[in-house]
Design a protein around this motif. Sequence first.
Motif, short mmCIF file in Angstrom:
data_model
loop_
_atom_site.label_atom_id
_atom_site.label_comp_id
_atom_site.label_asym_id
_atom_site.label_seq_id
_atom_site.Cartn_x
_atom_site.Cartn_y
_atom_site.Cartn_z
N THR A 26 0.85 -1.22 0.00
CA THR A 26 0.00 0.00 0.00
C THR A 26 0.87 1.26 0.00
O THR A 26 0.41 2.32 -0.35
CB THR A 26 -0.98 0.06 1.20
N GLU A 27 2.14 1.10 0.41
CA GLU A 27 3.08 2.23 0.38
C GLU A 27 3.81 2.30 -0.96
O GLU A 27 4.72 3.10 -1.14
CB GLU A 27 4.12 2.09 1.50
N GLY A 28 3.48 1.37 -1.86
CA GLY A 28 4.06 1.42 -3.20
C GLY A 28 5.26 0.51 -3.41
O GLY A 28 5.87 0.52 -4.49
N ALA A 29 5.62 -0.30 -2.40
CA ALA A 29 6.79 -1.17 -2.55
C ALA A 29 6.49 -2.36 -3.46
O ALA A 29 5.36 -2.85 -3.52
CB ALA A 29 7.24 -1.68 -1.19
N LYS A 30 7.53 -2.81 -4.17
CA LYS A 30 7.46 -4.07 -4.90
C LYS A 30 8.04 -5.13 -3.97
O LYS A 30 8.98 -4.84 -3.22
CB LYS A 30 8.30 -4.00 -6.18
N LEU A 31 7.54 -6.34 -4.08
CA LEU A 31 7.92 -7.33 -3.07
C LEU A 31 8.42 -8.64 -3.63
O LEU A 31 7.94 -9.11 -4.66
CB LEU A 31 6.71 -7.71 -2.21
N ALA A 32 9.35 -9.25 -2.87
CA ALA A 32 9.59 -10.69 -2.99
C ALA A 32 9.18 -11.26 -1.64
O ALA A 32 9.64 -10.76 -0.59
CB ALA A 32 11.05 -10.98 -3.27
N ILE A 33 8.29 -12.23 -1.63
CA ILE A 33 7.87 -12.82 -0.36
C ILE A 33 8.32 -14.28 -0.32
O ILE A 33 8.28 -15.00 -1.32
CB ILE A 33 6.35 -12.67 -0.10
N ILE A 34 8.77 -14.68 0.86
CA ILE A 34 9.36 -16.01 1.02
C ILE A 34 8.62 -16.77 2.12
O ILE A 34 8.32 -16.21 3.18
CB ILE A 34 10.86 -15.89 1.39
N GLY A 35 8.35 -18.04 1.85
CA GLY A 35 7.78 -18.93 2.86
C GLY A 35 8.21 -20.35 2.54
O GLY A 35 8.57 -20.63 1.39
N SER A 36 8.14 -21.24 3.53
CA SER A 36 8.67 -22.58 3.27
C SER A 36 7.64 -23.52 2.66
O SER A 36 7.99 -24.62 2.25
CB SER A 36 9.23 -23.18 4.56
N THR A 37 6.37 -23.10 2.62
CA THR A 37 5.33 -23.97 2.03
C THR A 37 4.71 -23.30 0.81
O THR A 37 4.90 -22.11 0.57
CB THR A 37 4.20 -24.25 3.05
N GLU A 38 3.90 -24.10 0.09
CA GLU A 38 3.25 -23.58 -1.13
C GLU A 38 2.29 -22.44 -0.85
O GLU A 38 1.90 -21.70 -1.75
CB GLU A 38 2.51 -24.71 -1.84
N GLN A 39 1.90 -22.30 0.43
CA GLN A 39 0.97 -21.24 0.83
C GLN A 39 1.48 -19.85 0.44
O GLN A 39 0.71 -18.92 0.23
CB GLN A 39 0.77 -21.34 2.36
N ILE A 40 2.79 -19.73 0.27
CA ILE A 40 3.38 -18.42 -0.06
C ILE A 40 2.83 -17.92 -1.41
O ILE A 40 2.64 -16.72 -1.60
CB ILE A 40 4.94 -18.49 -0.07
N HIS A 41 2.55 -18.87 -2.32
CA HIS A 41 2.05 -18.46 -3.63
C HIS A 41 0.59 -17.96 -3.54
O HIS A 41 0.19 -17.09 -4.30
CB HIS A 41 2.17 -19.62 -4.64
N GLU A 42 -0.16 -18.51 -2.58
CA GLU A 42 -1.55 -18.03 -2.35
C GLU A 42 -1.52 -16.60 -1.82
O GLU A 42 -2.32 -15.76 -2.21
CB GLU A 42 -2.28 -18.95 -1.35
N SER A 43 -0.58 -16.32 -0.91
CA SER A 43 -0.43 -14.95 -0.38
C SER A 43 -0.16 -13.97 -1.51
O SER A 43 -0.72 -12.88 -1.57
CB SER A 43 0.74 -14.86 0.60
N ALA A 44 0.74 -14.39 -2.40
CA ALA A 44 1.12 -13.51 -3.52
C ALA A 44 -0.09 -13.26 -4.42
O ALA A 44 -0.32 -12.13 -4.84
CB ALA A 44 2.26 -14.14 -4.31
#
Length: 239
Positions: A26-44
């Motif tokens: 919401t502040e305009g940042a671009k992100l790389a998000i990391i998680g150890s399970t496939e759930q990380i792709h759902e967040s994205a």
Amino acid sequence: MLNNKVAIVTGASRGAGKAIAARLTTEGAKLAIIGSTEQIHESAKELIENGADVLSIQADVSNEQQVKAAFKQTLDHYGQVDLLVNNAGLGFFKPTEETTLDEWQHVFAVNVQGVFLCTKEILPFMKEKKTGTIITISSDVGRRTIANAAAYTSSKYAVQGFIGSVAQEVQKYGIRAGTINPGAIDTFFANSRQGESHKEDWLKVNDIAEAVCYMASAPKHMVVDEIMLHPLSQEYPRI
Ligand code: NJP
């Protein structure tokens, strides 16, 4: 405020990390998000549906090769990283004599080694650019002890020591490093669930996200070393 900045957020599959990721976009940042399970792709997926620029990477922060690959993928994709949020961590609460060596080592692998590996991986890039911010979600028990949490408490004391030392090491390169030390947050932490009735008065994930945002947006001449925050209802010893 964070327009055209790139942030890596670890442990963004759920809980505080997911809220931190959403708030940074919401502040305009671009992100790389990391998680150890496939759930990380759902967040994205959720963030991308809301118009954010997000790269999701499944990686275990305690695994050196996976961390190296994840950070390389992020730098190849965006060409820069301005902010690292070391959020991935696990809660573990047991009396000491019931704690196995495997459990002890697992807590340290994720909570301490994970912070070390991610920080180590981004420092060469930030040093070269002579700028960057590293925010680590530690804990109030990184500053004061509680019973039946020796492994978790000592892992967070180690995180405090590590980040304190790194902050001094890198300040001459224009890099800022600090910690956020929360008390009880309503998350999935330690195999519990978010939204349980006894957690009604606890910190909310957005409280942590706001603190990250404040730290990340501080003027360039200022470093926020540490933010400690508690639910008003939580009793805790003052230092
Ligand atoms: O916990 P939770 P929180 N590699 O369990 C990820 C600190 N804290 O949001 O791996 C990569 O809902 C996991 O994703 P996945 C705490 O110590 C909390 O409360 O895909 N990622 C998930 O996204 C921690 O540092 C409280 O399953 C890994 C996330 O980490 C931070 O707050 C109190 C991973 C954990 O989400 C966020 O925890 C306090 C790995 N090896 C400090 N292992 C509190 N909740 O009360 C896990 O003082 N993840």
